[in-house]
Structure formats: C-alpha cells, structure tokens
Scaffold this active site. Structure first.
Site, mmCIF file in Angstrom:
data_model
loop_
_atom_site.group_PDB
_atom_site.id
_atom_site.type_symbol
_atom_site.label_atom_id
_atom_site.label_comp_id
_atom_site.label_asym_id
_atom_site.label_seq_id
_atom_site.Cartn_x
_atom_site.Cartn_y
_atom_site.Cartn_z
ATOM 1 N N ASP A 111 2.618 -5.058 -5.689
ATOM 2 C CA ASP A 111 2.427 -6.325 -6.407
ATOM 3 C C ASP A 111 1.203 -6.337 -7.332
ATOM 4 O OD1 ASP A 111 0.568 -6.221 -4.398
ATOM 5 O OD2 ASP A 111 1.065 -8.127 -3.476
ATOM 6 N N HIS A 112 0.257 -5.432 -7.120
ATOM 7 C CA HIS A 112 -0.991 -5.474 -7.900
ATOM 8 C C HIS A 112 -0.904 -4.652 -9.190
ATOM 9 C CE1 HIS A 112 -2.747 -7.174 -4.277
ATOM 10 N NE2 HIS A 112 -3.941 -7.255 -4.838
ATOM 11 N N ASP A 115 -5.577 -6.651 2.629
ATOM 12 C CA ASP A 115 -5.914 -7.530 1.518
ATOM 13 C C ASP A 115 -6.585 -8.758 2.125
ATOM 14 O OD1 ASP A 115 -4.834 -8.032 -1.588
ATOM 15 O OD2 ASP A 115 -5.392 -9.819 -0.463
ATOM 16 N N ARG A 168 -10.284 -16.623 -6.977
ATOM 17 C CA ARG A 168 -11.584 -15.996 -7.257
ATOM 18 C C ARG A 168 -11.919 -16.108 -8.733
ATOM 19 N NH1 ARG A 168 -10.520 -11.048 -3.154
ATOM 20 N NH2 ARG A 168 -11.272 -12.243 -1.374
ATOM 21 N N SER A 216 -13.064 -9.164 -1.666
ATOM 22 C CA SER A 216 -11.844 -8.446 -1.323
ATOM 23 C C SER A 216 -12.045 -7.441 -0.192
ATOM 24 C CB SER A 216 -11.307 -7.727 -2.562
ATOM 25 O OG SER A 216 -11.657 -6.375 -2.529
ATOM 26 N N ARG A 262 -11.081 -4.348 -0.497
ATOM 27 C CA ARG A 262 -10.923 -3.005 -1.069
ATOM 28 C C ARG A 262 -11.927 -2.022 -0.477
ATOM 29 N NH1 ARG A 262 -12.491 -5.392 -6.913
ATOM 30 N NH2 ARG A 262 -10.796 -6.700 -6.207
#
Ligand code: MIC
Ligand code: SF4
Length: 660
Positions: free
Chosen positions: A78-79, A133, A394, A552, A554
C-alpha cells in the site's frame, strides 16, 4: 486448609476488569500485569506493509523457519505504489513470493491501505495483533488490541515467540454526550486529545474509550480515533465491542467473528480523562506537529492551496460519502488542488457504484489509488511555501515531500469545506447540507485482490530482483565505545527526521547501503558522509532530548544509522517502538541519569564509555567522559534486551537459532 490464597483468588476473580485487562489476561504467556513490568503475549495476527515488510520478511527468512507460526499473517502492499522503475515492483514481487512461501495472505497493490483492509477483512474483537506500522492501532476500533512494532519484532513473533511489552498504564477516555455530526467528527475528538496531552502524552499508556459518546460512534469512526492515538505516543487504543461492532461485522459478512467485550462496571483505570462531545468544535493541527491543535475558527480566512482527503485515518466509506455530499454540485476553488485517496478497493467500489465518485470528479477532485499516496510523500507534494490541509495523521516537516510547505490536519468534512472555499473555515459556516449517513447493511465483498496462504509451499521460489539486498548485521557490542557525537538534537525528533520518506527515498527500503545516504538528510545533509568517516574511527553517537524517535515504526531509522556505525543514542527519553528498533539492531539506547547533563554535550565531542559489557551486566550505569566533562548514562534494558545487544542485535541472536 489453605484458606487465605483461596480468598485472594476469589477477590481477584471478583474485581472488575477493564477491556485491556480482559484481552491481556486471555493472552498472557508470562509476566505479571503490573504497569511497567515486562509481559509476554500470545499473538493472533501479524501484518506487514511493503515499506517495512521487505525487511521483515528478509529477517524472517534469515531465521530458518519454513512457515509462519501465528494463526494469521498478512502481507499488504500500500505504501510504495509508484512504479517508475524496477525498485518498487521488485519489492512487490519479493513480498508476494515470500508470502506464498511462508504461509501468509497477500493483499495485492490496489486492494487498499493495510489498516483499512484489515479492519474490513480480518480484525476481530478480543484479538491481539501486531503490525509493522505505527498505525496498526486502527484495529482498536474493532475492540482488538493492535500494536505497531518494528519488522524484526514482528518476524520474531511470526517465528513462534511471544511478544514482549512493558505492561502499559490504562487510561479511560470517557466520552460524555454525543458527537455533533456531521460538522464535528471523530477526527476532532482525537485532535482535541492531542491538543490536551501532546505527542508524548500517551507514552507507556493504552487509551480505552467508554461513555455514552463512545457507544454512539460506529466502527469506522472509532478506528479514526484509535488510528491517530499513535500520535500521542500510546502503545495502542481500544474501544468496546458492542452492537455497533456486531453490525459492522455482519455487514462485512463476518458476524461469526463478533464477541461482546465491555469493561466491567467496577473496572479500575490508572487515569481517567473526560471529553464533552456536546461542546467539541472542529479542530485543526498546525505545522509541523499533530499536537499543535486549535479550533479551526481561529485560523479562518487563511489561504489554502492543497487539500488531501484519505489515508488510513479518514478513508472509510462513511468519510468518503460525507465528502462527496459536500462536493455534489459544487466545485473545487481555482487555487486549490484536491486529492482524494479512498482507503480500500471496497470503499472505492462503493463510491463508484453509488455515484459519489462522479460527484468528486465533477467537482474537480484528483482521484488517487487506494493507497497511502501523499501521506507518505508518494506523489502529491505541495509546492514550495504552500498550505496543505490533510485528513491524515502526521504533518511533520518534510513528510509531504517538501520541507518548505506547511501541512495542517483536519477532518474530512472540514477539509472538503476548505477545498471549496479556498481558505480555512469552520465547516459549520459552510451553508451546504451534508448527507446524514447510516452504516450500510451490507458491504460488497470481493476478495479477488486478497490471495490466501498455500497449504503446500514446497514449490514456491522467492524472487529477489536487484533491489533486494541482504540485511546487514552488527558486530557484538564492544567493551569500550569511543565515538564522536555526530548530531545533537532537541525534543520530539521523529523517525521522519531520522530516515525521511518520500518517493525518492522509499524505494530503497530493501537496500540499506543506498538508503543510509539519506539518514537525517532533512536535518543535516552532511550526516551520512560524516558518519561514514567516523565509522572507521570508533563510530558515532547521536544525542537527543525527550521522546526521541516518535512517529513511525520504520526500523530503517535504526538499521541505517547502525549501518553508518552509530553505536549509541543518548537522550532524556525514547519513543517505544524506536527504542525497541535500536536494541534490535544493536544500538545502545541510553538515558542521561541527570537530564541536565544534556547541556554538557556538544556536536563533535569525542565520548568515551568504558566497561560497556561489564556495566550492561551490572547496574547499567556507565560513566561517560568527554574531554574534561564527566556524566553518567543508564541503559535500563531487561534480560532479553541485554542478550540482544550483546549478540549484536536481534538478527544475530535469532540466527543462532538457525545453527542449532
Ligand atoms: C508512516 O505513516 O510513517 C508509515 C510510513 O506508515 C510508517 C511505516 C513506515 O515508515 O514504513 C509507520 O507509521 O509506521
Ligand atoms: Fe499509510 Fe499514511 Fe497510514 Fe502510514 S499514516 S499507513 S503512510 S496512510
């Protein structure tokens, strides 16, 4: 007769439980559910998305396990959707073949944003799920405990381990009254909470919603609130599972997944916060932080250049219907660019068949794929100096892809009103009716972009194109750290500051040497070069203040600095997921024992920390010398975390399992 323990047992049984305690106790593998104590939880579901998923699945592969050991694993795309060269499609292909090989579901590009699709197709009340996520708590709208984690933590759980977390404090958010729809929406509730508590207000806490206003919200409205609870720094947020939950599941063809989940009347909480929904106004977060919130009316008249509606926060059918009803017969202001990204294929299909899509297009909206899109800077960047109002979660500087732009966050209804007017306005001034909305009785269900796991995976080959590189591994921690302070930073440094996103950088998520060149790029373009130079001379240290690593999940914000030779990060406090990611990649997260010692350090100082391993095994206090200055830092790691650090990170630790 053993009378006393029996009474204690009886008392415990009779004590009322809140929803968090109910779900945690039914999943507890070890530990005691006392705030701050480490507990191990059994996990029902793990899901990944592509930007963090490539690392997760590469790490899972490195653990030598044939098949995921959790009941449900899903890999979403999706990203990184823009396919302008081989890189993103290489990642998609790797993820699809890895899912097939390891027994996970695969959600194809186009199926939608992981959190929205998971809510529609998989989330269940009473479950505990992890996602790679930070907005995984979206599923809390379904009465599920859903927690965002780094990829390596997710891989470790998929390999069959319990998930370890410090038992959070449970905060009850009592929603008094009812939401004054349609002009005041769920987004305004979470913006109000952010205004009150700030981006660090939720650290170490779970927010459990209750009260009349909570039961009045439907599942997708609840999901907006739990989604953006991530911006409070919270471990997660959760709503009760009630008749509204049952209706949603029924409409999704999954009524059998429903179970009622309510807090007991005499449940206790560590804290209670009240929000009076009758008095709530439309709110907006100003640049560059989700907690810089004011009522919109204070900014009325300010020019708006871009409006983006969608993201995992506000892209449900309900949100899209409200937006379409405002756009119907209206037109987007000449100076405004309106982008809309529906959350899922299901939502897209619904707005296409009920005419909402035609209303959007005819009013002048630019329709995007069902994906993250501009939220992660994957297209849709505003121009220099422009004002962008987004329904996303964000608005960190530079996240839109342009650090010279100004991003605001507001509800879909507020945002669409501004798209028409071309300036900021309280949507109550709109003068256009907004359709009142009822949840559909039936959602269209077509799982054609959702590929189920295979029973027999023996013939599946994992395809790794040239964009997929090996995961680097760190040397075990040294006895003495002698490293340069590469950067000294202030409070609330985000993972977007550390490891920027955007369409230029994201395609390198599976290529650590390449992505490392962008570490702290928007803060100091020379960082990567300086860190590389310092690498051969003992490496580097980063100094931060409060809430370092917010935002996030990440893990690249730890993995890439590790690749550049960063040995330790010294701060006043860390955000939860980032702290775990640092440990997982062998970087020591250290805290100033006396917060005032932050002033003793400057960029360029050479820090010497002796007896690292000895102190790690001992009281975890370390003396740091820097020229003539001396101060103490502490590491506060539990036994498992210590073992990970001494092994050079979780991957080295896990790889030992392969050779057994
Ligand atoms: C984000 O919203 O920042 C992301 C992109 O979804 C991240 C994950 C990532 O960096 O890939 C998140 O929120 O965890
Ligand atoms: Fe995607 Fe944005 Fe949601 Fe992150 S916050 S999952 S980038 S839509």
């Amino acid at each position: 007769m053993d009378f006393i323990p029996a009474v204690e047992y009886w008392q415990e049984e009779m004590l009322g439980k809140n929803i968090v305690e109910k779900i945690f106790s039914s999943h507890l593998e070890y530990g005691e559910m006392k705030a701050g104590e480490p507990i191990g939880l059994r996990i029902d579901e793990v899901y990944t998305q592509d930007a963090t998923g490539t690392m997760t699945w590469l790490q899972f592969e490195a653990m030598c396990i044939d098949r995921v050991k959790v009941p449900l694993a899903v890999s979403y795309i999706d990203h990184n959707m823009i396919q302008s060269n081989f890189m993103n499609p290489d990642d998609h292909l790797f993820l699809q073949t890895a899912a097939a090989s390891f027994g996970a579901w695969f959600s194809k590009p186009g199926n939608g944003i992981c959190h929205q699709v998971n809510l529609e197709r998989f989330a269940r009340p009473g479950w505990i799920g992890l996602g790679t996520d930070s907005h995984t708590p979206t599923n809390g709208g379904m009465g599920m405990i859903a927690i965002g984690v780094g990829g390596l933590d997710a891989a470790t759980v998929m390999a069959g381990n319990a998930f370890e977390v410090k038992m959070p404090r449970v905060v009850k958010v009592d929603l008094k009254g009812t939401l004054k729809r349609p002009y005041v929406s769920a987004m305004d509730i979470i913006l109000e909470l952010l205004r009150r508590l700030t981006v660090k207000g939720g650290v170490g806490k779970i927010f459990e919603y209750g009260g009349e206003g909570a039961f009045d919200l439907n599942v997708t409205e609840r999901a907006t609130i739990t989604n953006m609870g991530a911006e409070l720094g919270a471990t997660t947020s959760v709503f009760p599972s009630d008749d509204k939950t049952r209706q949603f599941l029924k409409a999704q063809g999954r009524e059998d997944h429903w179970t009622e989940l309510l807090a007991d009347d005499d449940a206790s909480y560590d804290e209670v916060i009240e929000i009076d929904l009758d008095k709530l106004e439309p709110m907006i977060a100003q640049p560059h932080s989700p907690d810089a919130v004011v009522p919109i009316k204070e900014l009325a008249g300010k020019k708006v250049d871009q409006v983006c509606i969608g993201s995992c926060t506000n892209s449900s059918y309900q949100a899209m219907r409200a937006v379409a009803s405002v756009l119907r017969g209206n037109r987007v202001a000449d100076a405004v660019n309106l982008h809309i990204n529906p959350g899922s294929k299901q939502v897209y299909e619904m707005i296409a068949s009920d005419g909402s899509l035609a209303d959007m297009i005819s009013a002048g909206a630019r329709m995007l794929e069902a994906s993250c899109g501009p939220c992660i800077g994957m297209g849709g960047s505003p121009a220099t100096g422009q004002v962008s109002v987004r329904t996303y979660n964000r608005n960190f500087k530079g996240r839109s892809g342009n650090k010279e732009a100004f991003t605001y966050l507001a509800s879909p209804v507020s945002a669409v009103a501004m798209a028409i007017k071309g300036e900021m306005m309280d949507p109550r001034e709109l003068g256009v009716g907004i359709e009142s909305y009822n949840e559909p009785d039936v959602y269209p269900i077509d799982n054609n972009l959702l590929i189920p796991p295979l029973d027999d995976t023996s013939t599946v080959a994992i395809i790794k194109g040239p964009n997929i590189k090996d995961v680097p591994v760190k040397e075990p921690v040294a006895e003495k750290i002698e490293a340069e302070v590469l950067l000294k930073l202030g409070d609330n440094i985000t993972t977007d500051d550390i490891m920027p996103a955007g369409s230029a950088v994201l395609p390198f998520r599976s290529n650590i040497p390449a992505i490392s060149e962008y570490v702290f790029f928007n803060v100091d373009e020379t960082f990567s070069k300086r860190a590389t130079e310092a690498k051969g001379k003992g490496g580097g240290v980063i100094v931060g203040a409060d809430n370092y690593g917010q935002g996030s999940s990440r893990e690249h914000a730890a993995l890439a600095p590790m690749f550049l030779g960063v040995q330790a990060v010294i701060t006043r406090s860390f955000a939860r997921i980032h702290r775990s990611n640092l440990i997982n990649f062998g970087i020591l997260p250290m805290l100033f024992e006396d917060p005032a010692d932050y002033d003793k350090v400057s960029q360029g100082d050479k820090l010497v920390i002796k007896d690292v391993k000895k102190n790690l095994e001992g009281d975890q206090r370390y003396e740091v010398t820097s020229g003539k200055q001396k101060f103490t830092v502490i590491s506060d790691l539990n036994d498992r975390e210590k073992e990970i650090i001494t092994s050079g990170g979780l991957l080295s630790f896990a790889r030992k399992m392969c050779s057994l």
